[in-house]
Design a protein around this motif. Structure first.
Motif, short mmCIF file in Angstrom:
data_model
loop_
_atom_site.label_atom_id
_atom_site.label_comp_id
_atom_site.label_asym_id
_atom_site.label_seq_id
_atom_site.Cartn_x
_atom_site.Cartn_y
_atom_site.Cartn_z
N SER A 213 0.79 -1.33 0.14
CA SER A 213 0.01 -0.01 -0.01
C SER A 213 0.92 1.33 -0.06
CB SER A 213 -1.15 0.00 1.17
OG SER A 213 -0.25 -0.07 2.40
N ARG A 214 2.11 1.25 0.38
CA ARG A 214 2.92 2.21 0.19
C ARG A 214 3.11 2.67 -1.26
NH1 ARG A 214 8.79 1.29 3.25
NH2 ARG A 214 9.17 3.52 2.29
N TRP A 215 2.72 1.56 -2.15
CA TRP A 215 3.10 1.90 -3.54
C TRP A 215 1.64 2.43 -4.06
CZ3 TRP A 215 5.35 3.53 -7.60
CH2 TRP A 215 4.57 3.41 -8.96
N THR A 216 0.74 1.73 -3.57
CA THR A 216 -0.61 1.87 -4.11
C THR A 216 -1.24 3.03 -3.84
OG1 THR A 216 -1.72 0.72 -2.49
CG2 THR A 216 -1.10 -0.50 -4.55
N MET A 217 -0.91 3.58 -2.75
CA MET A 217 -1.39 4.97 -1.95
C MET A 217 -0.52 6.19 -2.20
SD MET A 217 -3.47 3.47 1.43
CE MET A 217 -3.74 5.09 1.77
N ALA A 218 0.76 5.81 -2.05
CA ALA A 218 1.69 6.90 -1.98
C ALA A 218 2.80 6.96 -3.19
CB ALA A 218 2.50 6.88 -0.58
#
Length: 395
Positions: A213-218
């Protein structure tokens, strides 16, 4: 296990077509809670089901405990006929062939549900039942690489590193078992089963968790962090006078407790470490300071001192040290089972307890075709017919 000695899944009948690790892991979750699983294998097939080539080895015995065994040639029309007979009375079928194999054998979900609409059919593949990679062979390490795990494992700059357990196999198996249980629960309302599927790749992506989610969100691509926690600082491994320990002191409260327990309250006011942002920016420097302190005492002293202060701290054990640990022994994670071929042996117990009781292991992994006669007799086959099936290579 319930108080009257019955296991909660004792009425559930499973046909286990799995091999290697992911599929057997799924079935293991269910048989440990009492499900009656028949492990179906090819007659005269490779010893040990691909697990190191050794049916009596530690891997096979740990994966296939609590199951019955049947040899059945599903490439023979009579073998498929027998399987379909068994499937009429089954609750669950589990397989981890390549996506197209069950269709070629004629034992796929749509075929089986025609005669047993209550069947819950569980499938694990390498990359999914559909899509451009559906027919590729999939194994754990390939999924670890494709799924991004190897890129964030290991020391910074070391290059990609494989995790030391087959984490994608294990997680895919656990996820599938959960899906099967949910499908069985829904069947109580609808009266119909479901085809439940997952893959090594889907399990791996899910297990990326916050790193994903570090990638998908930020839009952040997580780098290797070695023994440091990627975002919680200071959390990592530190040398001591006689080995290594892990300390988890992220957040203002735990960091303050650690500094006070170490007699270094100056680290609380030092502007380079006083805030979470400063600790993140100067992590390597702070870790070096902490390690200069921990090296002055043995591991056991720090473990007691920090835990008494409410700071998570523990040893870095080898596996033999893990099983010698007093808490591990108290939990009885290693359990004994008796094998007709091997005698008494210790394997891993199920990790979930009910009312402070761990489910006992019921039997060792089956020999090839161990229960052929009992199972086929139950289907109405005579002794002469069973002998004929054996002679024809069906069982």
């Amino acid at each position: 296990m319930t108080g009257n000695g019955h296991f909660p899944l004792s009425k559930i009948k499973i046909l286990d077509l799995t091999r290697a690790r992911a599929g057997p892991t799924a079935v293991r979750q269910l048989v440990d809670w009492g499900a009656d699983a028949i492990k179906v294998e090819m007659p005269g097939g490779r010893a040990g089901d691909g697990m190191g080539g050794n049916r009596h080895g530690f891997d096979f015995q740990n994966l296939h405990r609590n199951k019955r065994g049947m040899s059945l040639n599903l490439k023979h029309p009579k073998g498929v006929e027998i399987f379909k007979q068994l499937a009429q009375d089954a609750d669950v079928i589990v397989e981890n062939y390549r996506a197209d194999v069950k269709h070629r054998l004629g034992i796929d979900y749509e075929t089986i549900r025609q005669s047993n609409p209550r069947i819950v059919y569980g499938s694990i593949s390498g990359f999914g039942q559909e899509g451009p990679y559906r027919d590729r062979p999939g194994v754990d390490q390939i999924a670890q690489g494709l799924g991004g795990l190897m890129s964030i494992t290991g020391l910074p700059g070391q290059g990609p590193v494989r995790v030391g357990i087959p984490v994608t196999d294990l997680c895919a198996g656990i996820f599938l078992a959960q899906g099967i249980l949910i499908a069985l629960l829904e069947r109580e309302w609808t009266g119909e089963g479901k085809w439940v599927s997952t893959s090594l790749l889907e399990a791996m992506i899910s297990m990326l968790d916050f790193q994903g989610s570090r990638w998908t969100m930020a839009g952040e691509v997580a780098p290797q962090a070695g023994n440091n926690h990627p975002t919680g600082i200071p959390t990592g491994m530190f040398k001591t006078q006689n080995g290594h320990i892990n300390i988890a002191a992220s957040g203002a409260d735990l960091y303050a407790r650690m500094c006070k327990a170490m007699g270094r309250e100056d680290l609380l006011t030092n502007e380079r470490y006083a805030t979470s942002g400063a600790r993140y920016q100067n992590r390597d420097e702070l870790n070096a300071v902490i390690e200069s302190i921990t090296k002055d005492k043995p591991s056991e002293d720090w473990i007691k001192l920090l835990n008494d202060a409410g700071v998570p701290c523990g040893p870095v054990n080898s596996i033999d040290q893990t099983f010698a640990d007093e808490q591990v022994q108290f939990l009885e994670m290693a359990q004994s089972v008796t094998s007709p071929a091997l005698g008494e042996l210790n394997i891993l117990g199920h990790p979930v307890s009910w009312n402070s009781q761990r489910n006992p292991l019921r039997k060792s992994a089956p020999e090839l075709g161990e229960d052929n006669h009992v199972i086929l007799t139950g289907l109405g086959y005579s002794a002469d017919e069973i002998a004929g099936l054996e002679q024809d290579g069906v069982i």
